[in-house]
Motif scaffolding. Structure first.
Motif, short mmCIF file in Angstrom:
data_model
loop_
_atom_site.label_atom_id
_atom_site.label_comp_id
_atom_site.label_asym_id
_atom_site.label_seq_id
_atom_site.Cartn_x
_atom_site.Cartn_y
_atom_site.Cartn_z
N SER A 11 0.63 -1.22 -0.02
CA SER A 11 -0.01 0.07 0.22
C SER A 11 0.94 1.27 -0.21
CB SER A 11 -0.81 -0.04 1.12
OG SER A 11 -0.25 0.26 2.38
N GLY A 12 2.13 1.19 -0.13
CA GLY A 12 2.96 2.44 -0.02
C GLY A 12 3.24 2.83 1.37
N VAL A 13 3.07 1.89 2.38
CA VAL A 13 3.46 2.21 3.72
C VAL A 13 4.70 2.05 3.76
CG1 VAL A 13 3.47 1.42 6.00
CG2 VAL A 13 1.20 1.58 4.71
N LEU A 14 5.82 1.65 3.04
CA LEU A 14 7.04 1.55 3.12
C LEU A 14 7.80 2.58 2.45
CD1 LEU A 14 7.60 -2.71 2.50
CD2 LEU A 14 7.28 -1.51 4.42
N ALA A 56 4.69 12.11 1.63
CA ALA A 56 4.45 10.77 1.66
C ALA A 56 3.52 10.55 3.02
CB ALA A 56 5.44 9.86 1.79
N LEU A 57 3.77 11.04 4.08
CA LEU A 57 2.97 11.09 5.37
C LEU A 57 1.90 12.18 5.42
CD1 LEU A 57 5.82 10.73 7.92
CD2 LEU A 57 4.51 8.64 6.91
N GLY A 58 1.67 13.10 4.51
CA GLY A 58 0.80 13.90 4.31
C GLY A 58 0.55 15.15 5.60
N THR A 59 1.98 15.34 5.77
CA THR A 59 2.02 16.46 7.16
C THR A 59 3.33 16.92 7.23
OG1 THR A 59 1.27 16.85 9.41
CG2 THR A 59 2.32 14.74 8.87
N PRO A 60 3.52 18.20 7.44
CA PRO A 60 4.71 18.75 7.81
C PRO A 60 5.20 18.08 9.38
CG PRO A 60 2.97 20.64 7.48
CD PRO A 60 2.43 19.31 7.65
N LEU A 61 6.53 17.88 9.37
CA LEU A 61 7.26 17.31 10.54
C LEU A 61 8.15 18.30 11.25
CD1 LEU A 61 8.31 14.01 8.83
CD2 LEU A 61 6.11 14.43 9.97
N PHE A 62 8.18 19.67 10.77
CA PHE A 62 9.26 20.29 11.14
C PHE A 62 8.70 21.83 11.12
CE2 PHE A 62 12.26 17.21 9.66
CZ PHE A 62 12.96 16.98 10.57
N GLU A 63 8.89 22.45 12.23
CA GLU A 63 8.69 24.08 12.17
C GLU A 63 9.87 24.63 11.45
OE1 GLU A 63 7.53 25.80 15.71
OE2 GLU A 63 6.04 24.47 16.26
N LEU A 185 6.69 0.95 10.53
CA LEU A 185 6.02 1.89 9.23
C LEU A 185 4.63 1.85 9.37
CD1 LEU A 185 8.78 1.25 6.68
CD2 LEU A 185 8.35 3.22 7.58
N ARG A 186 4.06 0.74 9.45
CA ARG A 186 2.66 0.75 9.59
C ARG A 186 2.12 1.59 10.75
NH1 ARG A 186 -0.37 -3.92 11.73
NH2 ARG A 186 1.67 -4.99 11.93
N HIS A 187 2.60 1.26 11.84
CA HIS A 187 2.29 2.05 13.04
C HIS A 187 2.32 3.38 12.89
CE1 HIS A 187 1.32 -2.05 14.58
NE2 HIS A 187 2.53 -2.41 14.99
N MET A 188 3.49 3.74 12.32
CA MET A 188 3.48 5.29 12.14
C MET A 188 2.47 6.02 11.79
SD MET A 188 6.45 7.14 9.74
CE MET A 188 7.87 6.32 10.67
N GLN A 189 1.55 5.12 10.61
CA GLN A 189 0.33 5.78 10.02
C GLN A 189 -0.47 6.19 11.12
OE1 GLN A 189 0.63 6.80 6.94
NE2 GLN A 189 2.16 5.64 5.92
N SER A 190 -0.74 5.02 11.97
CA SER A 190 -1.63 5.26 13.03
C SER A 190 -1.25 6.32 14.01
CB SER A 190 -2.02 3.82 13.92
OG SER A 190 -2.82 3.88 14.92
N ASP A 191 -0.23 6.38 14.29
CA ASP A 191 0.04 7.25 15.32
C ASP A 191 -0.07 8.80 14.84
OD1 ASP A 191 1.65 5.62 16.80
OD2 ASP A 191 3.75 5.66 15.97
N LEU A 192 0.29 9.08 13.56
CA LEU A 192 -0.06 10.37 12.91
C LEU A 192 -1.64 10.51 12.88
CD1 LEU A 192 2.76 10.53 10.22
CD2 LEU A 192 2.92 11.26 12.24
N ALA A 193 -2.26 9.62 12.64
CA ALA A 193 -3.73 9.80 12.73
C ALA A 193 -4.26 10.32 14.24
CB ALA A 193 -4.41 8.62 12.11
#
Length: 423
Positions: A11-14, A56-63, A185-193
């Motif tokens: 699914s592109g999670v990797l 890829a993650l759909g969100t900024p990670l830094f200020e 990596l799979r859990h990373m998606q859940s963390d961000l959500a």
């Protein structure tokens, strides 16, 4: 679902994996320029890699500030998972005894989502042609990518056998950590959500027989009903297969009888309740009208029981032996509840099983529990997880729903409740 069917790998999670080393360098140094020195890349390449990771993650990670790069809440969550991935890579390189040059080459491959996907798929499919077709690449490309792993390791990963590719010991070790990386990596998606205010992600549950009838389905239904973006898969296999999946990250947790007598190193066992065995028969069975039945009176009956190597069968045998009786001889041995139900409904056979596993049939009056005093048949039922796993919010939501279902279980009798009918 069977082990090996891992939808998150397709699914592109990797995809974010290739950017994590640049991300970690920026997160730790607070500067693209300093990060570029750490990873031996041009500053423009580091900037591009971080940008592609955020996309890829759909969100900024830094200020972005004049004096440097500061992680936001999403970035902190990604850093936690990225550091766990980094640790997995380091662990497998240590286990394989890699030299410095090998470490650099193999680490680069393990931080490539495409290469990691190919390695996992090759171990599961054991056929280069099938893997190439699955990944949409040429057979020559798949073979070349596999050769890069073997060259970096200076050892073969698969033996070419007539029945397909057989993983070597080095491949088996590498595969466990590769799957744990994929799980992070799979859990990373859940963390961000979860940080964004919703629960999402994929959860894989290892379901032993006792939980399949009521507890696991009810818990999953409640969790998905409350959080529609959750996706849940169940794996129904013998305990040893589920345990291997748990240790490699294919499975997030196991629900069923706890195996405290097995090798529990690296595992967390959470007891939730105690269950017991009962002797069940069809409604209208000739024995059903008796007020009390000595266990010895059942020795000449026909029995349908688990296979001899199943934990439930050992519990049945031990219960008879405790009362000085020879264990019953099974007319039919099966670990399939559907077959068991049909046999009980259509014959005068008996079985020894947890009443929880056939609770619907008991409530409907299709089966009855015979008034038989057994020996000690109590077992602890609960949840098994990896000791050092960082469970995703999605997994925690399913676990919470299952715990709630356990608290709603009806009392089966005044006896202490054992999961006996283990496949």
């Amino acid at each position: 679902m069977h082990l090996g069917e891992n939808p998150y790998q397709d699914s592109g999670v990797l995809e974010p994996l290739q950017h994590l080393r640049s991300f970690l360098a920026v997160a730790r140094s607070g500067s693209v320029a300093r990060a570029a020195e750490l990873v031996f890349k041009a500053a423009s390449a580091v900037t591009r890699s971080v940008g592609e990771l955020e996309e890829a993650l759909g969100t900024p990670l830094f200020e972005r500030r004049p004096r440097g790069m500061l992680l936001n809440a999403y970035g902190e969550a990604v850093q936690l998972r990225a550091e766990r991935i980094e640790s997995e890579v380091s662990l497998v390189l240590d286990e394989l005894g890699c030299s410095r040059s090998q470490r650099n080459s193999l680490a680069s491959l393990l931080f490539s989502g495409h290469k990691l996907h190919l390695l996992i798929s090759m171990a599961e499919q054991r056929n280069v042609t099938a893997v190439a077709a699955r990944l949409g690449i040429s057979q020559a490309g798949a073979s070349m990518a596999l050769k890069r792993f073997e060259t970096a390791l200076s050892a073969p990963l698969f033996q070419r056998m007539q029945q397909g590719l057989l993983p070597t010991d080095a491949a088996a070790r590498l595969l466990v950590h590769a799957k744990l990386i994929a799980a992070e990596l799979r859990h990373m998606q859940s963390d961000l959500a979860a940080i964004a205010g919703s629960l999402a992600g994929h959860v894989t549950v290892g379901a032993l027989p006792l939980g399949r009838t009521l507890i696991v389905p009810a818990g999953i239904a409640a969790a998905v009903g409350r959080h529609p973006r959750l996706r849940v898969s169940t794996v129904e296999s013998p305990y040893e297969v589920l345990l291997a999946g748990l240790r490699s990250g294919d499975i997030d947790f196991i629900f069923g009888a706890l195996r405290a007598d097995r090798d529990t190193q690296g595992l967390l066992l959470e007891p939730l309740f105690e269950d017991r065995l009962g002797i069940l028969a069809r409604a209208g069975h000739p024995l059903a009208a008796r007020a009390r039945i000595p266990l010895a009176d059942l020795l000449d009956e026909q029995w349908v029981l688990p296979r001899p190597d199943a934990p439930g069968r050992r519990l049945v045998d031990a219960s008879f032996s405790e009362l000085g009786l020879a264990p019953p001889q099974a007319s039919v041995e099966t670990g399939d509840l559907a077959i068991l139900r049909s046999l009980l409904f259509s014959s005068d056979m008996l079985t020894a099983i947890s009443p929880h596993q056939l609770c619907f049939e008991l409530e409907a009056g299709k089966l009855v529990e015979l008034p038989v005093e057994l020996g000690q048949t109590v077992r602890q039922i609960g949840i098994t997880t990896r000791a050092h796993a960082q469970l995703s919010p999605a997994t925690e939501a399913v676990l919470a729903a299952i715990r709630h279902q356990v608290n709603q279980l009806p009392a089966l009798s005044s006896q202490t409740p054992g999961d006996a009918f283990e496949a």
